[in-house]
Structures are given as structure tokens and as C-alpha cells.
Design a protein around this motif. Structure first.
Motif, short mmCIF file in Angstrom:
data_model
loop_
_atom_site.label_atom_id
_atom_site.label_comp_id
_atom_site.label_asym_id
_atom_site.label_seq_id
_atom_site.Cartn_x
_atom_site.Cartn_y
_atom_site.Cartn_z
N TYR A 64 -16.52 12.94 -41.72
CA TYR A 64 -17.39 14.11 -41.66
C TYR A 64 -17.19 14.83 -40.34
N LYS A 65 -16.90 16.13 -40.42
CA LYS A 65 -16.60 16.94 -39.23
C LYS A 65 -17.71 17.93 -38.92
N LYS A 66 -18.08 18.75 -39.90
CA LYS A 66 -19.09 19.80 -39.76
C LYS A 66 -19.96 19.81 -41.01
N PRO A 67 -21.25 20.05 -40.88
CA PRO A 67 -22.10 20.06 -42.06
C PRO A 67 -21.96 21.35 -42.87
N LEU A 68 -22.11 21.21 -44.17
CA LEU A 68 -22.27 22.34 -45.07
C LEU A 68 -23.75 22.41 -45.42
N ARG A 69 -24.24 23.62 -45.68
CA ARG A 69 -25.66 23.83 -45.94
C ARG A 69 -25.86 24.61 -47.24
N TYR A 70 -27.09 24.54 -47.73
CA TYR A 70 -27.49 25.28 -48.92
C TYR A 70 -27.14 26.76 -48.74
N GLY A 71 -26.58 27.35 -49.81
CA GLY A 71 -26.21 28.76 -49.79
C GLY A 71 -24.79 29.01 -49.36
N GLU A 72 -24.14 27.99 -48.77
CA GLU A 72 -22.73 28.14 -48.37
C GLU A 72 -21.84 27.76 -49.56
N LYS A 73 -20.57 28.03 -49.40
CA LYS A 73 -19.59 27.63 -50.40
C LYS A 73 -18.68 26.58 -49.79
N ALA A 74 -18.42 25.55 -50.56
CA ALA A 74 -17.47 24.51 -50.17
C ALA A 74 -16.15 24.78 -50.86
N ILE A 75 -15.07 24.72 -50.12
CA ILE A 75 -13.73 24.88 -50.68
C ILE A 75 -13.07 23.50 -50.66
N VAL A 76 -12.84 22.96 -51.86
CA VAL A 76 -12.27 21.62 -52.00
C VAL A 76 -10.78 21.74 -52.29
N LYS A 77 -9.97 21.19 -51.39
CA LYS A 77 -8.52 21.15 -51.60
C LYS A 77 -8.14 19.70 -51.88
N THR A 78 -7.32 19.52 -52.93
CA THR A 78 -6.95 18.18 -53.39
C THR A 78 -5.45 18.14 -53.65
N TRP A 79 -4.82 17.04 -53.29
CA TRP A 79 -3.39 16.86 -53.52
C TRP A 79 -3.12 15.37 -53.75
N ILE A 80 -1.89 15.08 -54.17
CA ILE A 80 -1.45 13.71 -54.36
C ILE A 80 -0.81 13.27 -53.05
N GLU A 81 -1.51 12.40 -52.35
CA GLU A 81 -1.03 11.91 -51.05
C GLU A 81 0.06 10.86 -51.24
N GLU A 82 -0.17 9.91 -52.15
CA GLU A 82 0.80 8.85 -52.44
C GLU A 82 0.73 8.51 -53.93
N TYR A 83 1.87 8.10 -54.46
CA TYR A 83 1.94 7.69 -55.86
C TYR A 83 3.11 6.75 -56.02
N ASP A 84 2.88 5.59 -56.67
CA ASP A 84 3.96 4.62 -56.84
C ASP A 84 4.19 4.22 -58.30
N GLY A 85 3.63 4.98 -59.24
CA GLY A 85 3.80 4.65 -60.65
C GLY A 85 2.64 3.85 -61.21
N ILE A 86 1.86 3.22 -60.33
CA ILE A 86 0.68 2.46 -60.75
C ILE A 86 -0.56 2.93 -60.01
N ARG A 87 -0.46 3.07 -58.70
CA ARG A 87 -1.58 3.52 -57.87
C ARG A 87 -1.37 4.95 -57.40
N ILE A 88 -2.50 5.66 -57.31
CA ILE A 88 -2.48 7.05 -56.85
C ILE A 88 -3.46 7.18 -55.70
N THR A 89 -3.03 7.86 -54.64
CA THR A 89 -3.94 8.21 -53.56
C THR A 89 -4.03 9.72 -53.53
N TYR A 90 -5.26 10.23 -53.68
CA TYR A 90 -5.51 11.66 -53.60
C TYR A 90 -6.03 11.97 -52.20
N GLY A 91 -5.56 13.07 -51.63
CA GLY A 91 -6.06 13.54 -50.35
C GLY A 91 -6.99 14.71 -50.56
N TYR A 92 -7.96 14.86 -49.64
CA TYR A 92 -8.96 15.92 -49.76
C TYR A 92 -9.25 16.57 -48.42
N GLU A 93 -9.49 17.85 -48.46
CA GLU A 93 -10.09 18.59 -47.36
C GLU A 93 -11.16 19.47 -47.97
#
Length: 142
Positions: A64-93
Motif C-alpha cells: 500500500y502506497k497511497k490511499p484511495l477515497r470515496y468518489g475517486e476512480k481506481a485504475i487497475v492494471k493487470t499483466w502476466i508476471e510469470e507463467y510456467d504452464g501450471i502456475r500463473i503469477t499476475y502483477g497489479y498496479e
């Protein structure tokens, strides 16, 4: 590397007594981001579940870096950080509308049979998903 972006309006019910987004809601928003990424790749998590496969969380982390508050908009960015054919790690900002980072994190998952929780090979069971994840996962920096 594909980065999926999803905008979420912060609702009053998602805030705590201090007027900031309650920390567990960021985990829900990570799920929204994962679903959006899967859809952006042309697949459906709901259909995978109907096929008897689920993808439980093995590990999750949020910084957690900075708080978000009611009335604001959150922008969720998601990507595939790692993948080995069985396990997946998703990254988020998760950022504020002005781009200021509110939360960063990751979640690790595996695909398992719904009835037995036995792991499956995504490559064998869902070859088109495997190809897409291989193509769109984050590449190591050189």
C-alpha cells in the motif's frame, strides 16, 4: 506484454472509518483485473469453471502506497508476471486517476480440477490459453 486496464469507481461501502478504501477491497479489485485480462485475451474464466477447472489463489501480496477515497476512480492494471504452464503469477498496479500509485502487488494461481483440487497442465487442457499466456507474459529484462 499485454497490460489490461480497468477503471473502478470507489464506492462509499468500500471505505473504512478513516474514509479510505478498506485494504481487502484491493484484493477484490485484483480479481476484477484478472478477469478483465483473461477477457482481453479472448477467454472466459466462467467458462473454464463450467468445464470443471478452477484457479485458486496460492499466494497474494499487496503493498500500500497511497490511499484511495470515496468518489475517486481506481485504475487497475493487470499483466502476466510469470507463467510456467501450471502456475500463473499476475502483477497489479492500482493507481489514482492522476497516475499516482496506490497499491502494487501480485497473486499466484494454479489451475486445478474442481472436484479433486488436482493440478492440471494448462498447456494440455487449454492449449490456446497456454499459447496466449506464453505470448503475453512479461519477458525477462536483459
Amino acid at each position: 506484454m499485454l497490460v489490461s486496464t480497468k477503471e473502478i469507481a470507489v464506492r462509499y461501502a468500500e471505505t473504512d472509518q478513516m474514509g479510505v478504501v478498506y485494504h481487502a477491497n484491493y484484493l477484490v479489485w485484483m480479481e476484477v483485473g484478472r478477469t478483465a485480462l483473461i477477457e482481453d485475451l479472448g477467454f472466459s474464466y466462467a467458462q473454464m469453471e463450467r468445464d470443471g477447472i478452477i484457479s485458486p489463489v496460492l499466494d497474494i501480496q499487496a503493498s500500500y502506497k497511497k490511499p484511495l477515497r470515496y468518489g475517486e476512480k481506481a485504475i487497475v492494471k493487470t499483466w502476466i508476471e510469470e507463467y510456467d504452464g501450471i502456475r500463473i503469477t499476475y502483477g497489479y498496479e492500482i493507481s489514482k486517476e492522476d497516475g499516482e500509485l496506490a497499491v502494487s502487488g501480485f497473486s499466484k494461481h494454479a489451475c486445478v480440477l474442481k472436484d479433486s483440487f488436482r493440478p492440471i497442465s494448462i498447456k494440455k487442457k487449454f492449449p490456446t490459453w497456454h499459447q496466449a499466456y506464453e505470448k503475453e507474459k512479461k519477458q525477462p529484462e536483459q
